[in-house]
Write an enzyme that holds these catalytic residues in place. Structure first.
Site, PDB file in Angstrom:
ATOM      1  N   TYR A 190     -40.468 -12.133 -38.906  1.00 43.18           N
ATOM      2  CA  TYR A 190     -40.387 -11.036 -37.944  1.00 43.18           C
ATOM      3  C   TYR A 190     -39.073 -10.988 -37.210  1.00 43.18           C
ATOM      4  O   TYR A 190     -38.863 -12.021 -36.387  1.00 43.18           O
ATOM      5  CB  TYR A 190     -41.621 -10.940 -37.061  1.00 43.18           C
ATOM      6  CG  TYR A 190     -41.651 -10.194 -36.264  1.00 43.18           C
ATOM      7  CD1 TYR A 190     -40.858  -8.691 -36.188  1.00 43.18           C
ATOM      8  CD2 TYR A 190     -42.768 -10.050 -34.911  1.00 43.18           C
ATOM      9  CE1 TYR A 190     -41.134  -7.649 -35.033  1.00 43.18           C
ATOM     10  CE2 TYR A 190     -42.828  -8.967 -34.117  1.00 43.18           C
ATOM     11  CZ  TYR A 190     -42.001  -7.702 -34.270  1.00 43.18           C
ATOM     12  OH  TYR A 190     -42.152  -6.748 -33.394  1.00 43.18           O
ATOM     13  N   CYS A 191     -38.196  -9.959 -37.206  1.00 42.52           N
ATOM     14  CA  CYS A 191     -36.990  -9.761 -36.399  1.00 42.52           C
ATOM     15  C   CYS A 191     -36.044 -11.090 -36.680  1.00 42.52           C
ATOM     16  O   CYS A 191     -35.631 -11.384 -38.066  1.00 42.52           O
ATOM     17  CB  CYS A 191     -37.397  -9.906 -34.930  1.00 42.52           C
ATOM     18  SG  CYS A 191     -35.892  -9.655 -33.649  1.00 42.52           S
ATOM     19  N   ILE A 192     -35.791 -12.071 -35.916  1.00 41.63           N
ATOM     20  CA  ILE A 192     -34.769 -13.057 -36.221  1.00 41.63           C
ATOM     21  C   ILE A 192     -35.270 -13.963 -37.031  1.00 41.63           C
ATOM     22  O   ILE A 192     -34.960 -14.645 -38.103  1.00 41.63           O
ATOM     23  CB  ILE A 192     -33.995 -13.671 -34.793  1.00 41.63           C
ATOM     24  CG1 ILE A 192     -32.760 -14.071 -35.320  1.00 41.63           C
ATOM     25  CG2 ILE A 192     -34.885 -14.470 -34.278  1.00 41.63           C
ATOM     26  CD1 ILE A 192     -31.775 -13.334 -35.600  1.00 41.63           C
ATOM     27  N   GLY A 219     -37.018 -13.282 -39.659  1.00 38.37           N
ATOM     28  CA  GLY A 219     -36.493 -12.609 -41.120  1.00 38.37           C
ATOM     29  C   GLY A 219     -35.438 -13.087 -41.533  1.00 38.37           C
ATOM     30  O   GLY A 219     -35.235 -13.331 -42.524  1.00 38.37           O
ATOM     31  N   LEU A 278     -39.841  -7.995 -41.304  1.00 39.26           N
ATOM     32  CA  LEU A 278     -40.232  -7.096 -40.269  1.00 39.26           C
ATOM     33  C   LEU A 278     -39.099  -6.845 -39.404  1.00 39.26           C
ATOM     34  O   LEU A 278     -38.801  -7.727 -38.605  1.00 39.26           O
ATOM     35  CB  LEU A 278     -41.408  -7.451 -39.390  1.00 39.26           C
ATOM     36  CG  LEU A 278     -42.574  -8.124 -40.366  1.00 39.26           C
ATOM     37  CD1 LEU A 278     -43.626  -8.623 -39.141  1.00 39.26           C
ATOM     38  CD2 LEU A 278     -43.150  -6.961 -41.327  1.00 39.26           C
TER      39      LEU A 278
END
Length: 589
Positions: free
Chosen positions: A322-324, A326, A351
């Site tokens: 998710y976000c960073i 990822g 994400l």
């Protein structure tokens, strides 16, 4: 009435007398030793010098703007006079969609109608002028826009007692008790703030982790100095062979993925028959000042996958970043490839993840050499980047709804914020180790090195995203201002594996935390080849269902056979403590 005023003045005086410590801290916000403040002042001065030089070369523009202001102001006077005798007359200047600052009926009274319309007229005129003056470089213009908008919105009439009719009315009704309550809230916020005033969005005791939020039953099965590994209890008799590893952002706490029962992504995954593991990053302080981005991979994700393999016997995971988080996932896979090891990721789900940081959305105003020098100086001085400062930064990206709105409600109206799970998570920040944050802002955001083959090295191993052949699922969201959807789309093209793109409705958080049971936001898909994000978008098909269901179908080929449900922990990795674990419960004050 006189007695009430006297009592109010006495209360205010008493409040100021006993809170000398608080006012010292307020002075520290503005005048304390803060390298980032110094860098911001320098950049703003340089940008404004560019602006005034460009303005001097375009005197006709200045005259035109002044003329527009005078004409508009005269029209407002006329409009307000007409509106005072006929409610059918519409205001000349109105707020933009979503701006509710002047929606209360008290703002329709002539004096406040004049004030609000004049403010809106001036605000629009300033922003238009910044757009129309020629000769300003794009990046400088973007920064000038942002900081000018901050200044203009800070001086909105609603932010002050004597120019906010709602507050004046309430103050009269309550004999000033609202201001006394507000100052008490202000005191607590100041004392719990970092380098900048952090205005609370929810009460700090609104929720209890493990009871109200981060509630899904599970246990900590491994921990080191970087993270705790959580395993969640199975709720089905059999589970898919390939386990799930969830990698949340290290700049936030993980439980955005495990809020309440009805919107917990973690809980939904186990209900679908997955064995779910999740990384809970440590909340660092000055003791972890030497922790590096490399450690998040080598001692973080790589170690998590090693433990999962030993616990389950499975050599691969279906990973979700998710976000960073990822970004860490992509870097981890490139590390495996660069080290010539088996990639332990069977499928990768991203994400709202940026891999290409060329267009970092609203955060771009802070991405330039001078500001990053200031950030690094502050980080090196403290040993970490204060999570409270990060929360203020993100709030100011949407200042009217995420900062000044709460400033008015809390401090001027004396109201306690409502209890809202996502806002509680948003306010429950985490620090970032100094060297990790320095790498994030300089190597990723400023220099955009992740997409450059062999530019970044992790423990001496060069990273090349194009050599990562894992199947990818990218979900981005339409209104995301942190990870723009088209930037996420562009970033996916640097990976070597087959990519599936999905575009969800709403924003960075609400668009992801979108359970099918609510069916609140739909999504767009397009499996045809494309050359750019616009071409992909033009060919999309809309689905009135959560992206969770699209992902469920996508991941099915990578889940493996059904096996008996796995118990929590193993003999080699027994449960150390119940979920949510200690790391996530460390707060910032």
């Amino acid at each position: 009435m006189e007695q009430n005023v006297l009592q109010f003045n006495q209360n205010v005086q008493r409040f100021f007398d006993v809170n000398e410590e608080m006012w010292k801290k307020v002075q520290e916000f503005y005048y304390g030793d803060n390298p980032l403040n110094d860098a911001l002042s320098k950049v703003n001065s340089e940008d404004m010098a560019i602006f005034f030089e460009a303005l001097a070369k375009n005197p006709a523009r200045m005259i035109e703007m002044q003329s527009k202001w005078w004409v508009g102001q005269l029209q407002i006077y006329q409009n307000v006079m007409l509106r005072s005798v006929s409610k059918d007359v519409l205001p000349l200047f109105t707020s933009e969609s979503g701006d509710r600052r002047f929606k209360d009926h008290l703002w329709q009274e002539p004096n406040y109608d004049l004030l609000s319309q004049s403010y809106l007229h001036f605000s629009k005129l300033v922003q238009d002028m910044l757009d129309e003056i020629e000769g300003i470089p794009d990046k400088a213009r973007y920064r000038i826009h942002f900081f000018t908008r901050q200044l203009v919105n800070a001086f909105a009439p609603g932010n002050f007692l004597w120019t906010n009719p709602e507050v004046i009315h309430q103050t009269v009704q309550e004999h000033g008790q609202n201001l006394i309550r507000g100052m008490e809230i202000f005191h607590d916020d100041v004392m719990n703030s970092g380098k900048y005033l952090s205005v609370r969005m929810v009460n700090n005791d609104s929720f209890n982790l493990g009871k109200d939020l981060a509630y899904t039953p599970g246990g900590v099965v491994f921990e080191n100095e970087v993270f705790q590994l959580l395993q969640y209890e199975a709720v089905t008799e059999t589970v898919y062979q390939t386990p799930i590893l969830m990698i949340p952002p290290f700049i936030n706490k993980y439980y955005i993925l495990d809020l309440r029962e009805q919107n917990s992504y973690v809980n939904w995954l186990r209900q679908q028959g997955h064995t779910v593991f999740l990384m809970s990053w440590r909340n660092p302080n000055a003791e972890q000042k030497d922790m590096r981005f490399d450690d998040l991979i080598v001692s973080g994700t790589v170690e998590a996958m090693r433990v999962i393999e030993e616990m389950t016997g499975e050599k691969e995971v279906n990973a979700i970043g998710y976000c960073i988080g990822g970004t860490v996932l992509a870097a981890t896979q490139a590390y495996y490839v660069g080290k010539r090891l088996k990639n332990h990721v069977k499928s990768a789900t991203y994400l709202t993840t940026l891999l290409d940081f060329d267009n970092p959305g609203s955060l771009g105003v802070f991405i330039n050499e001078e500001l990053i020098d200031g950030i690094e100086a502050l980080n090196n001085k403290m040993g970490y980047f204060d999570g409270r400062q990060l929360a203020v930064t993100f709030s100011l990206l949407r200042e009217n709804t995420l900062y000044w709105n709460y400033y008015i409600e809390n401090y001027l109206k004396g109201k306690n914020p409502s209890d809202f799970d996502i806002l509680y998570w948003n306010s429950d920040g985490t620090n970032i180790a100094a060297q990790v944050h320095n790498f994030l802002v300089r190597n990723l955001y400023l220099n955009n090195e992740l997409i450059q083959p062999n530019k970044i090295k992790i423990n001496g191993v060069s990273l090349n995203l194009s050599k990562v052949k894992t199947p990818n699922f990218f979900i981005s969201t339409q209104e995301d201002h942190i990870a723009l959807w088209d930037a996420c789309c562009k970033g996916s093209t640097y990976l070597g594996g087959e990519t599936t793109l999905v575009l969800g409705e709403s924003g960075h958080v609400a668009g992801i935390v979108n359970p099918p049971s609510r069916n609140k936001y739909g999504c767009y898909t397009n499996s045809a080849p494309y050359e750019n994000a616009k071409q992909w978008l033009d060919g999309t098909q809309y689905h009135s269902e959560s992206w969770w269901l699209r992902w469920k179908d996508w991941v099915a080929p990578y889940t493996g056979e059904q096996v008996p449900a796995r118990a929590l922990g193993t003999e080699a990795y027994p449960v150390k403590e119940a979920a949510p674990g200690r790391y996530v419960q460390v707060n910032l004050f």
